[in-house]
Design a protein around this motif. Structure first.
Motif, PDB file in Angstrom:
ATOM      1  N   ASN A 219     -35.986   0.169 -33.962  1.00  0.00           N
ATOM      2  CA  ASN A 219     -36.410   1.060 -35.051  1.00  0.00           C
ATOM      3  C   ASN A 219     -37.265   0.350 -36.090  1.00  0.00           C
ATOM      4  OD1 ASN A 219     -35.469   3.762 -34.684  1.00  0.00           O
ATOM      5  ND2 ASN A 219     -33.378   3.019 -34.912  1.00  0.00           N
TER       6      ASN A 219
ATOM      7  N   ARG B   8     -29.074   4.240 -24.238  1.00  0.00           N
ATOM      8  CA  ARG B   8     -29.451   5.555 -24.772  1.00  0.00           C
ATOM      9  C   ARG B   8     -30.138   5.409 -26.128  1.00  0.00           C
ATOM     10  NH1 ARG B   8     -24.629   7.300 -21.994  1.00  0.00           N
ATOM     11  NH2 ARG B   8     -23.330   6.678 -23.761  1.00  0.00           N
ATOM     12  N   HIS B   9     -29.650   4.510 -26.955  1.00  0.00           N
ATOM     13  CA  HIS B   9     -30.296   4.278 -28.252  1.00  0.00           C
ATOM     14  C   HIS B   9     -31.723   3.768 -28.070  1.00  0.00           C
ATOM     15  CE1 HIS B   9     -31.195   2.685 -32.221  1.00  0.00           C
ATOM     16  NE2 HIS B   9     -31.353   1.474 -31.684  1.00  0.00           N
TER      17      HIS B   9
ATOM     18  N   GLY C 189     -33.995   6.457 -26.664  1.00  0.00           N
ATOM     19  CA  GLY C 189     -34.249   7.491 -27.663  1.00  0.00           C
ATOM     20  C   GLY C 189     -35.328   7.075 -28.646  1.00  0.00           C
ATOM     21  N   VAL C 190     -35.302   5.827 -29.058  1.00  0.00           N
ATOM     22  CA  VAL C 190     -36.340   5.333 -29.971  1.00  0.00           C
ATOM     23  C   VAL C 190     -37.682   5.243 -29.253  1.00  0.00           C
ATOM     24  CG1 VAL C 190     -37.068   3.432 -31.455  1.00  0.00           C
ATOM     25  CG2 VAL C 190     -34.652   4.082 -31.364  1.00  0.00           C
TER      26      VAL C 190
ATOM     27  N   ARG D 211     -38.762   7.111 -26.905  1.00  0.00           N
ATOM     28  CA  ARG D 211     -39.304   8.473 -26.799  1.00  0.00           C
ATOM     29  C   ARG D 211     -39.947   8.904 -28.116  1.00  0.00           C
ATOM     30  NH1 ARG D 211     -37.527  13.571 -27.984  1.00  0.00           N
ATOM     31  NH2 ARG D 211     -38.345  15.258 -26.677  1.00  0.00           N
ATOM     32  N   GLN D 212     -39.312   8.572 -29.224  1.00  0.00           N
ATOM     33  CA  GLN D 212     -39.859   8.922 -30.538  1.00  0.00           C
ATOM     34  C   GLN D 212     -41.167   8.192 -30.817  1.00  0.00           C
ATOM     35  OE1 GLN D 212     -36.737   7.965 -33.282  1.00  0.00           O
ATOM     36  NE2 GLN D 212     -35.314   9.490 -32.453  1.00  0.00           N
TER      37      GLN D 212
ATOM     38  N   GLN E 180     -30.540  12.393 -20.812  1.00  0.00           N
ATOM     39  CA  GLN E 180     -29.740  12.274 -22.032  1.00  0.00           C
ATOM     40  C   GLN E 180     -30.577  11.934 -23.255  1.00  0.00           C
ATOM     41  OE1 GLN E 180     -26.955   9.276 -20.802  1.00  0.00           O
ATOM     42  NE2 GLN E 180     -25.904  10.639 -19.380  1.00  0.00           N
ATOM     43  N   THR E 181     -31.765  11.397 -23.062  1.00  0.00           N
ATOM     44  CA  THR E 181     -32.596  10.977 -24.193  1.00  0.00           C
ATOM     45  C   THR E 181     -33.857  11.828 -24.349  1.00  0.00           C
ATOM     46  OG1 THR E 181     -33.583   9.275 -22.755  1.00  0.00           O
ATOM     47  CG2 THR E 181     -31.770   8.606 -24.180  1.00  0.00           C
ATOM     48  N   GLY E 182     -33.927  12.939 -23.613  1.00  0.00           N
ATOM     49  CA  GLY E 182     -35.027  13.883 -23.793  1.00  0.00           C
ATOM     50  C   GLY E 182     -36.291  13.551 -23.040  1.00  0.00           C
TER      51      GLY E 182
END
Length: 250
Positions: A95, A121-122, A125-126, A128-129, A172-174
């Protein structure tokens, strides 16, 4: 692996020539060219870049708008020996890495096996963002727990993956799963045999130092293994199994 300078030096010396790295780097570049066939100005991040072999291959392919990071000071040192734009950073703190910047391509090869499910997953998820619209995430990982050997012990590799796990992480992470396939199919059985022997020898003498499989074989053997994998790519689009698992997400 962090703190094991000898292993990073072996990687640094082998990445440009070793059959396995050459095939992997070509796979990554082909995927990028498939999505961005004419644009070499795209922004590419190599997260967990090791000693910079892939970034160097990307540079040679004409991609100059690249950036990498690794959590190892040794990896960063060797990457900078190649004059690559690489920074020291921990993947779990993704992040805070260039927080205002986004990327067309994010690559994370052979790194996720250091983390547990929640951490993966964390991280995903980042990622993907941080991808721009139309961007892709590419990840290669080691496959099948049955192929565990002293290579895994030497590098502190905690897990090996199967297709379903990567597909589940994507959902799970889109992410949308674009491709997931095994490779190194033709060499999987020999690798399994060698690693079982390695483990047997190590268990008979656990005090014996262990080393990874990252080393440069004789030229004739390196050429033979490279040609075997090139043949595999022509014959098998999606092998049933392999020692590595290649994933592309959008």
């Amino acid at each position: 692996m962090i703190g094991n300078r000898d292993e990073y030096e072996s990687m640094y010396q082998a990445e440009r020539k070793l059959w396995w790295y050459r095939v992997l780097h070509n796979k990554v570049i082909r995927q990028i060219q498939t999505v961005f066939p004419t644009d070499q100005s795209i922004r590419i991040l190599d997260a967990g870049c090791g000693t910079g072999g892939l970034l160097d291959a990307l540079r040679q392919a004409g991609y100059l708008n690249t950036l990498g990071f690794d959590a190892s000071t040794d990896a960063v040192f060797f990457s900078r020996e190649r004059n690559l734009p690489v920074e020291l950073h921990n993947l779990l703190d993704i992040n805070s890495f260039h927080p205002s910047e986004s990327f067309d391509v994010i690559i994370c090869d052979d790194v996720l096996y250091f983390f547990n499910d929640e951490q993966i997953r964390h991280i995903l998820g980042v990622f993907r963002q941080r991808l721009r619209p139309g961007g892709i995430f590419i990840s290669n990982n080691n496959a099948f727990p049955a192929l565990r050997g002293t290579h895994d012990i030497a590098l502190n590799i905690s897990r090996r993956f199967v297709k379903k796990e990567l597909a589940d992480f994507a959902g799970q992470t889109g992410f949308s799963l674009k491709q997931v396939f095994y490779w190194n199919f033709l060499l999987t059985i020999p690798i399994w045999v060698v690693r079982k022997i390695q483990l047997l020898v190590w268990r008979l003498n656990p005090a014996r130092p262990v080393h990874s499989d990252v080393n440069q074989p004789p030229h004739w053997l390196n050429t033979l293994l490279l040609n075997i994998l090139r043949l595999e790519e022509r014959l098998f689009r999606k092998p049933l199994f392999g020692s590595s698992l290649f994933t592309v997400m959008r």
